[in-house]
Design an enzyme around this catalytic site. Structure first.
Site, PDB file in Angstrom:
ATOM      1  N   LYS A  26     -25.412  16.320   1.395  1.00  0.00           N
ATOM      2  CA  LYS A  26     -24.476  17.086   0.586  1.00  0.00           C
ATOM      3  C   LYS A  26     -25.094  17.416  -0.773  1.00  0.00           C
ATOM      4  CE  LYS A  26     -20.320  15.339   0.647  1.00  0.00           C
ATOM      5  NZ  LYS A  26     -19.265  16.027   1.429  1.00  0.00           N
ATOM      6  N   ARG A  96     -17.983  12.109  -4.208  1.00  0.00           N
ATOM      7  CA  ARG A  96     -18.146  12.157  -2.749  1.00  0.00           C
ATOM      8  C   ARG A  96     -19.377  11.352  -2.341  1.00  0.00           C
ATOM      9  NH1 ARG A  96     -16.518  17.802  -3.647  1.00  0.00           N
ATOM     10  NH2 ARG A  96     -14.944  18.399  -2.103  1.00  0.00           N
ATOM     11  N   GLY A 105     -17.045   7.173   8.871  1.00  0.00           N
ATOM     12  CA  GLY A 105     -16.981   5.720   8.769  1.00  0.00           C
ATOM     13  C   GLY A 105     -17.314   5.271   7.365  1.00  0.00           C
ATOM     14  N   MET A 107     -16.952   6.027   3.102  1.00  0.00           N
ATOM     15  CA  MET A 107     -16.007   6.640   2.182  1.00  0.00           C
ATOM     16  C   MET A 107     -16.355   8.108   2.042  1.00  0.00           C
ATOM     17  SD  MET A 107     -15.199   6.169  -1.793  1.00  0.00           S
ATOM     18  CE  MET A 107     -15.834   7.797  -2.209  1.00  0.00           C
ATOM     19  N   ARG A 349     -23.873  23.074   5.245  1.00  0.00           N
ATOM     20  CA  ARG A 349     -24.770  22.305   6.125  1.00  0.00           C
ATOM     21  C   ARG A 349     -24.890  23.069   7.433  1.00  0.00           C
ATOM     22  NH1 ARG A 349     -20.655  17.195   7.177  1.00  0.00           N
ATOM     23  NH2 ARG A 349     -18.946  18.407   8.022  1.00  0.00           N
ATOM     24  N   HIS A 465     -29.607   5.700  44.154  1.00  0.00           N
ATOM     25  CA  HIS A 465     -29.746   6.720  45.193  1.00  0.00           C
ATOM     26  C   HIS A 465     -28.745   7.851  44.973  1.00  0.00           C
ATOM     27  CE1 HIS A 465     -28.809   8.481  49.174  1.00  0.00           C
ATOM     28  NE2 HIS A 465     -30.127   8.429  49.313  1.00  0.00           N
ATOM     29  N   ARG A 571     -39.979  14.674  49.216  1.00  0.00           N
ATOM     30  CA  ARG A 571     -39.833  13.328  49.800  1.00  0.00           C
ATOM     31  C   ARG A 571     -39.585  13.474  51.288  1.00  0.00           C
ATOM     32  NH1 ARG A 571     -36.205  12.589  44.583  1.00  0.00           N
ATOM     33  NH2 ARG A 571     -35.786  14.669  45.373  1.00  0.00           N
ATOM     34  N   ARG A 627     -45.059  14.055  49.545  1.00  0.00           N
ATOM     35  CA  ARG A 627     -45.275  12.610  49.609  1.00  0.00           C
ATOM     36  C   ARG A 627     -45.050  12.126  51.028  1.00  0.00           C
ATOM     37  NH1 ARG A 627     -41.369   8.757  46.306  1.00  0.00           N
ATOM     38  NH2 ARG A 627     -39.950   9.286  48.004  1.00  0.00           N
ATOM     39  N   SER A 774     -49.726  11.439  40.335  1.00  0.00           N
ATOM     40  CA  SER A 774     -48.389  11.823  39.906  1.00  0.00           C
ATOM     41  C   SER A 774     -47.664  10.531  39.545  1.00  0.00           C
ATOM     42  CB  SER A 774     -47.668  12.555  41.031  1.00  0.00           C
ATOM     43  OG  SER A 774     -46.355  12.853  40.618  1.00  0.00           O
ATOM     44  N   GLY A 776     -44.993   8.099  39.228  1.00  0.00           N
ATOM     45  CA  GLY A 776     -43.665   7.844  39.792  1.00  0.00           C
ATOM     46  C   GLY A 776     -42.983   6.858  38.863  1.00  0.00           C
ATOM     47  N   THR A 777     -42.409   7.399  37.795  1.00  0.00           N
ATOM     48  CA  THR A 777     -41.936   6.503  36.728  1.00  0.00           C
ATOM     49  C   THR A 777     -40.643   5.784  37.085  1.00  0.00           C
ATOM     50  OG1 THR A 777     -41.090   8.484  35.659  1.00  0.00           O
ATOM     51  CG2 THR A 777     -43.162   7.582  34.840  1.00  0.00           C
ATOM     52  N   ASP A 779     -40.159   3.975  39.984  1.00  0.00           N
ATOM     53  CA  ASP A 779     -40.616   2.679  40.481  1.00  0.00           C
ATOM     54  C   ASP A 779     -41.461   1.972  39.432  1.00  0.00           C
ATOM     55  OD1 ASP A 779     -39.254   3.084  42.749  1.00  0.00           O
ATOM     56  OD2 ASP A 779     -40.959   3.107  44.103  1.00  0.00           O
ATOM     57  N   CYS A 841     -43.332  12.737  38.411  1.00  0.00           N
ATOM     58  CA  CYS A 841     -42.314  13.191  39.354  1.00  0.00           C
ATOM     59  C   CYS A 841     -41.152  12.220  39.438  1.00  0.00           C
ATOM     60  CB  CYS A 841     -42.917  13.412  40.743  1.00  0.00           C
ATOM     61  SG  CYS A 841     -43.602  11.921  41.464  1.00  0.00           S
ATOM     62  N   TYR A 861     -48.345  18.589  34.313  1.00  0.00           N
ATOM     63  CA  TYR A 861     -47.040  19.133  34.708  1.00  0.00           C
ATOM     64  C   TYR A 861     -45.992  18.040  34.752  1.00  0.00           C
ATOM     65  CZ  TYR A 861     -47.791  17.202  39.391  1.00  0.00           C
ATOM     66  OH  TYR A 861     -48.001  16.353  40.441  1.00  0.00           O
TER      67      TYR A 861
END
Lengths: 890, 890
Positions: A26, A96, A105, A107, A349, A465, A571, A627, A774, A776-777, A779, A841, A861
């Site tokens: 502000k 203010r 939250g 003043m 703002r 799943h 898959r 895969r 690739s 496989g984040t 697992d 992936c 990618y």
């Protein structure tokens, strides 16, 4: 001497917009507005450093503060020709809070500070309006009393109510100066009763009281909670803004208003907002009087626009609006006051807006030349595109919440409750809209998920799943709704104290995770031309390619429609569940000899070949990563004995043998079991069949279209180089055979999912035999954290809520653990093979924060579910721009 | 010119023992023996480099080889005064293969090479013994024919049999020169018939034929298989040794023998071996005549020791033996021939020996001053100590193998088959020896495992529950015996085509994994004083401390007896299964309120306090690491409905509610589920109770013994710093409370298991709040590989067999993956806290290769099951010596 106080307005602006960290949002913007010549009442900002000092020094202020405040107050007095506490011509100020980011939250505001029993008379005399003066005084006591002195605000409201009852009126506006005097008397008596001491009369004491209250509010419970939830460090501190009052409540040539420089819900380039004549700021939001529209164009019959009511002030505001948009190059959310036909700016703002507005404003502003295309691309939050791609609940529609789960796949859906995939399919076939409700889903349920409008599960997380498949299909999904109890036997669910029978209607909001009773009205998405424009710009700035995770022709079509540049994850196991095929799959599993398995696989070959041919055709020359079989074999067997018996009969197999085999295949921890390339190594005939199907399909597609696809064959769950060596050798052998049979060759790659910590740690060794990695984040997150995504629902939400983990690591990649492994794998992989193709992936491929991480790592990618492709394209563009921006400033 | 041939004997020794890689073991040691003055017939070695060259160049020899062989052959001729192929005084040679390590499966030996139809006459004339000459010739044709020309050896035997039948005799010795001439005729005719060409008569051709056969045998199928199994690279190659023949079969003043310089089965310092008068080497092993003992002390009635029969040659051999032991400073396995009372040495190498012999020889040799104590410590394979600590099967006892599983816990056991833990306990209580047979075991079976003499499971690997617990208890265990089918319903097991009913007897060999029908005789272990001596020496060289994994007083006592220096892992959950306690545990689990859980935990507190008090007392001042509750709660609930009903009744709980709760707690992947500190975070009252029990026990023990224990409280499964922060704060709070109540304080540490990849990768952050790290390499292996130890049995044995993984990573730490993470965690942990205590408490803590790894990383201690403590002490000493040795040579 340290500068603790920054002045603004009346020709002296110590601050500017960039000083947000020091002056709060502000204060910084008040100084900025004043410095570009906008009418800002003079004032000053006590810096956030004072707040930090205050808490670091046992709630003491810096020694120099008092003098600096006094000096700046004197400057205001001089500028406006009034004196603080003067009984004839009193200066009134507002106080203010203002942190670096807006923080409900804390003043907020005290207006009219400086009034007391004597200065109120001066104000009355100076303004010539006694009612205005006493109204201002009672407002001050009320705000200061509740905000600074913590007197319950109901106590003030009761006194006004009494006054109105006494007089027999119902509106505040009907109260006269005398009435307000009485109210003030009542207020003061009440405050003295509550506090045991009189309401402070000394303006100086009032000012320091208010300043102290602002700093104190920085550490109140609500502010602490908000900071924890929004990850705001406590040591940022808040600033305090003290500003000369201007009055919108001094008569009918006065007004106050809050508005946006464009429509925040549609983005339309029209002045949007509300104002009230003869009012102070809090009246606009309090809802006692009905605010009126700004522009005549938006005025409904009976409404009085500011454009018409105060044409001069309005025209000035229109000029201010233009100045602000040019200066800030973004849509602004502003507050103003008109005092006796003169406009004053009290705040500006960047305005919050809907996804649709965000898109339109970005594209419009770029077209208007306010920003360039890169900036437009940066302006739209990628995650918000979901709102544009899926139906959403009508915000105005009434609703009854039954329960809440995880927002697992966006969009809203409404339909009758069914508890089985078969039922879902049967009812959908008759044209009914159904919501499939399951404790959890498994690959056997896919046909039912496809048939359903939405999916609700009571277990599992954001990458369960149900969630993964639903996102892939673009079906809204609420997952892991622990508050919903499903009873398959009695075909009912219990939630929110209500029991819903199968066949009754519920509505899901997949974007919030909410579950509603009955049908809630929805809004269908409309994709504007702006969407295509912005995505086109994004594609220009993007470095990483965006592919889709897709198995079916429908998914592949959707993915291409959304701009996918290939398939990053097909898959193949999803193709095994088709009723036409599952019999052969089960026959393969039940065989205890390689010959028997080969017979069954031979039946599957034509199906798989057809699958791949269709995908290659749709993807016409784009890369397609396939895969090979990944899940453990027991996933393909039914779970219940009746079903097992059915299967045994259809296969002509012995039920006892079938049960033994099922038992033999069952696993304590299937996630860590006999799956992925471990199947390919121990049952080579499976991967051989799949490789044959791929190569035969590729050869056929090349013949048919003249455009040879480049299949990228991906081996899952490799943890040791030899696993890839062995399976790769199988594939190369099949390729040779097929090419010899066909008399032609096709280019292809063989690579691996990197989804185990050991694969990352030995990526140098694995890279020697891989054409691509690739990540496989999904697992990799499970193994790195030792966290089953199917079971994490019992504690992961708690962990995220309590800040034990900053985010759900299945939603946004964990940079410290999983990310560190990805970096290790990248370094080791590129170390031995600098041009190895790297992609991702896992579900993270569609998450903007994770995409930024991937850009940082330098992946080639990302691949995500079809409906996330636009999100990924935009996020990838932003990540590239931000990386390039880093270079530019270097 | 490259040197391809190295001569030895007769004053010229080109090689020495250290040249084993170039000359093979046999050739290097022949040169070494000759160079220290031992009587070695002259000869030469064609190097392993020729073998490598041969295979790298399309089976061609280096151009220079022929000349070098000729030159060396001439030297032999000169030394012995005979000529190769000379018809009067022919030189005969032996041709032997000899790789870097001894390799059965390769061509071994051709003796008497150089004989033909003419030289045989010369040999007869020169030796004056026609029978000897023709016997030698027929031996040559037989060996050369079968080994070099690949004629089936039965064809030769048939001809001898015919000759004996013709003559009506039964022993070879009864055949005369004339008979042998006929046999030679028959041999030659038969060889010509088989090969289509006559037996080679030209000595030069014979020699090159034999050399080629040795090199050819390097790549034969048996050799390839052996190399693959023993991880021997093919490019090591084999050498060929050509040596002047000496004859043990020239009359009664001739002999040949094989012996050990000490008793290889007891280690006793006595000349041990066998010899035969008037024989060639193959006669000793062929079993046609009974070999006689070397020393008179070992001669049984009717036997004729060499000491007595050939005192001069024997005395020379005794001197040779002393020379060899002094020279090689190890027990030797030697071959010799006595020709006309003159001793010739044909081979020496370090002798294989039993564990007991290895220990005795090492200690004796150190006492004799042959080696120093460090060398003695290095001489004993740590893994072999298992044989000394457990009963073993009597090697001479007859046996019928039923099946084979994994050698999961060493020792042999014999007992009646029982199929349930309760049955095991009941029968054992009556004094019966039982073998507990289960498909797999769970913590509920612990009482039965304790009661049983041995455990057999049909599922699970080397670190399955059964294996881990059995090793901890010192119970022999065969795990994952897939060839055994257990049918609980009919109370029988099927294996090896036989059906065994409950109550019938079987025997297990936990060191080999074999399962035998009926009772097989056993040998009880006797721990000699040498054991204590060697362990004492080991302790002097050891850097790492050795602790034990122990929960019960019995385990702790055993651990101390074996020299444990504290407890490295006390798994508190094992204490929860006691019948006295499990009720309260289940009550705790069934409670859906914190209050209810606290009530149940209050009942457990006195038990836990008693547990810890006993451990602290036994460990008297040594560190005791106590891991707080780790397994998921569902592990404590029964699995079958009847049992669940029983429990519900005993708890006064509703069965339906109980089933719901059990279902609610069930997990898809328990290994990755709601366990470890995730329980501590979500149910803080559990860890609070455990911490209270620990501190109260510590205070009580300090009071009672005056010796305050230092509890090391270990939080399992930490993956994020905040998990440890939160649980640590709980523990510190309880500590304060207990210390305030007791009016005293106790020193304690709080640390964490490092058992998740993420913990390793963020170890710097975690170290900030940890006093110690203990690597839980079981779970770390599971997560790093994505490999459930309960399920890996389906493919891991295949992986190890096929060399996809070099070793079972649950047995020996995987240095590339798991080891890399341990290194990362060490570097990051010590980076922020250089003196943080580091240990390992997975099963790897008792594996010698893994202990070597731990020494390399610089851990402070290893912890293993009590019966592995001596193994770990010795392995740790060897690792320290080898690390120090590395420095010494630097």
């Amino acid at each position: 001497m340290q500068k603790w106080v920054y002045g603004f307005g009346a020709g002296r602006n110590d601050g500017k917009a960039e000083m947000r960290n020091l002056l709060g949002g502000k204060g910084a913007n008040l100084a900025e507005m004043a410095s570009i010549g906008l009418p800002v009442p003079p004032g000053f900002t006590i810096t956030t450093e004072v707040c930090t000092y205050y808490y670091a020094n046992g709630k003491q202020y810096p020694a120099e503060l008092k003098a600096q405040v006094a000096e700046n107050l004197a400057r205001i007095e001089q500028a406006v020709g009034l004196k603080f506490g003067d009984e004839q011509k009193p200066l009134l100020v507002s106080v203010r809070s203002g942190a670096r980011v807006s923080m409900p939250g804390m003043m907020d505001t005290v207006l009219n500070l400086g009034l007391n029993d004597r200065t109120v008379e001066g104000l009355a005399a100076a303004s010539g309006d006694e009612r205005f003066a006493w109204d201002s005084y009672r407002r001050f006591i009320q705000m200061y009393g509740s905000v600074v002195l913590s007197v319950d605000h109901h106590r003030f409201e009761e006194i006004i109510e009494d006054a109105k009852l006494d007089k027999g009126v119902s509106e505040d506006t009907e109260l006269t100066a005398t009435d307000w005097k009485k109210v003030v008397g009542g207020y003061k008596a009440m405050v003295e009763e509550v506090l045991g001491s009189p309401f402070p009369q000394e303006p100086e004491a009032q000012l320091w009281g208010a300043i102290g209250a602002v700093f104190g509010s920085w550490m109140n419970q609500r502010a602490n909670t908000y900071r924890r939830l929004h990850d705001i460090p406590a040591d940022w501190g808040t600033a305090v803004n003290v500003q000369a009052m201007v009055f919108g409540n001094m008569g009918d040539d006065c007004a106050t208003g809050v508005c946006f420089t464009r429509d925040p819900s549609t983005g339309e380039n029209i002045f949007y907002g509300e104002y009230l004549i003869n009012a102070q700021g809090e009246d606009v939001v309090a809802g006692i009087r009905t605010p009126q529209p700004m522009s005549e164009a938006r005025a409904k019959p009976g409404e009085r626009s500011m454009e018409k009511a105060m044409p001069a002030a309005y025209q000035e505001l229109v000029r201010v609006r233009e100045t602000l948009e040019k200066h800030y190059t973004d849509m602004q959310d502003i507050e103003f006051t008109v005092q006796q036909n003169k406009l004053y700016m009290l705040q500006t703002r960047n305005g919050k807006r809907t996804a649709a507005a965000s898109l339109k404003i970005a594209v419009d502003m770029a077209r208007e030349g306010l920003i360039d295309e890169a900036e437009a691309v940066k302006r739209v939050a990628p995650g918000s595109l979901d709102q544009l791609l899926h139906p959403t609940l009508d915000p105005k529609a009434p609703r009854t919440v039954l329960s809440k789960g995880l927002p697992a796949s966006p969009g809203a859906a409404c339909g009758t409750v069914v508890f089985s995939a078969d039922e879902a399919e049967a009812r959908a076939a008759k044209g009914e809209s159904v919501i499939l409700v399951r404790i959890e889903t498994s690959p056997e349920d896919i046909h039912g998920m496809h048939a359903a409008k939405g999916i609700l599960t009571t277990r599992g997380g954001m990458t369960s799943h149900a969630a993964v498949v639903a996102r892939g299909m673009g079906r809204p999904c609420v997952a892991g709704a622990g508050g919903v109890v499903v009873d398959y036997a009695s075909q009912q669910l219990m939630a929110g104290g209500k029991t819903i029978q199968a066949g009754e209607t519920i509505t899901l909001d997949g974007a919030t995770g909410e579950i509603f009773l009955g049908a809630v009205a929805m809004v269908e998405p409309k994709l504007s031309g702006d969407f295509a424009t912005l995505m086109g710009w994004a594609d220009k700035f993007r470095r990483m390619k965006v592919r889709a995770n897709a198995e079916t022709p429908l998914d592949a079509d959707t993915a291409r429609k959304f701009g996918a540049e290939g398939i990053g994850l097909c898959r193949t196991e999803h193709m095994f569940f088709d009723p036409e095929r599952i019999g052969a799959v089960r026959q393969m599993i039940m065989s205890d000899s390689e010959g028997g398995r080969r017979d069954a696989l031979a039946k599957l070959l034509p199906f798989q070949r057809k699958d791949f041919t269709e995908l290659f055709r749709i993807m016409a020359g784009l890369p397609v990563t396939i895969r090979l079989l990944d899940p453990p074999l027991h996933e393909f067997l039914p779970h219940r004995e009746e079903e097992l018996a059915e299967v045994a009969e259809s296969l002509g197999a012995d039920l006892a043998a079938m049960k033994r085999r099922a038992l033999d295949l069952s696993e304590a921890n299937p996630m860590l079991g006999h799956r992925g390339c471990r199947l390919g190594v121990t049952y080579p005939e499976i991967y051989e069949m799949q490789a044959r199907a791929i190569f035969e399909a590729a050869v056929a597609t090349a013949r048919e279209t003249g455009k040879a696809p480049v299949p990228e064959i991906m081996i899952p769950l490799v943890g040791a180089r030899k696993e890839l060596e062995i399976t790769r050798a199988q594939i190369d052998k099949v390729a040779k055979e097929v090419f010899a049979e066909a008399g032609t060759t096709i280019e292809y790659l063989v690579g691996t999912m990197i989804e185990l910590p050991r694969a990352c740690l030995t990526a140098d060794s694995i890279a020697g035999v891989a054409d691509f990695f690739s990540f496989g984040t999904n697992d990799l997150t499970q193994t790195t954290f030792g966290l089953s995504r199917d079971d994490a629902g019992k504690f992961l939400p708690y962990y995220v809520e309590k800040g034990i983990l900053p985010k759900d690591p299945f939603v946004s990649i964990d940079p410290d653990g999983v990310g560190a492994l990805v970096e290790i794998a990248k370094d080791k992989g590129r170390g031995v093979k600098p041009d190895i193709k790297l992609g991702i992936c896992g579900e993270h491929g569609g998450d903007p924060a994770s995409i930024t991480f991937c850009e940082g790592v330098g992946l080639d990618y990302v691949s995500c579910s079809p409906y996330r492709v636009p999100v990924a394209r935009l996020a990838a563009a932003q990540a590239a721009l931000s990386a390039a921006g880093g270079d530019r400033t270097a």
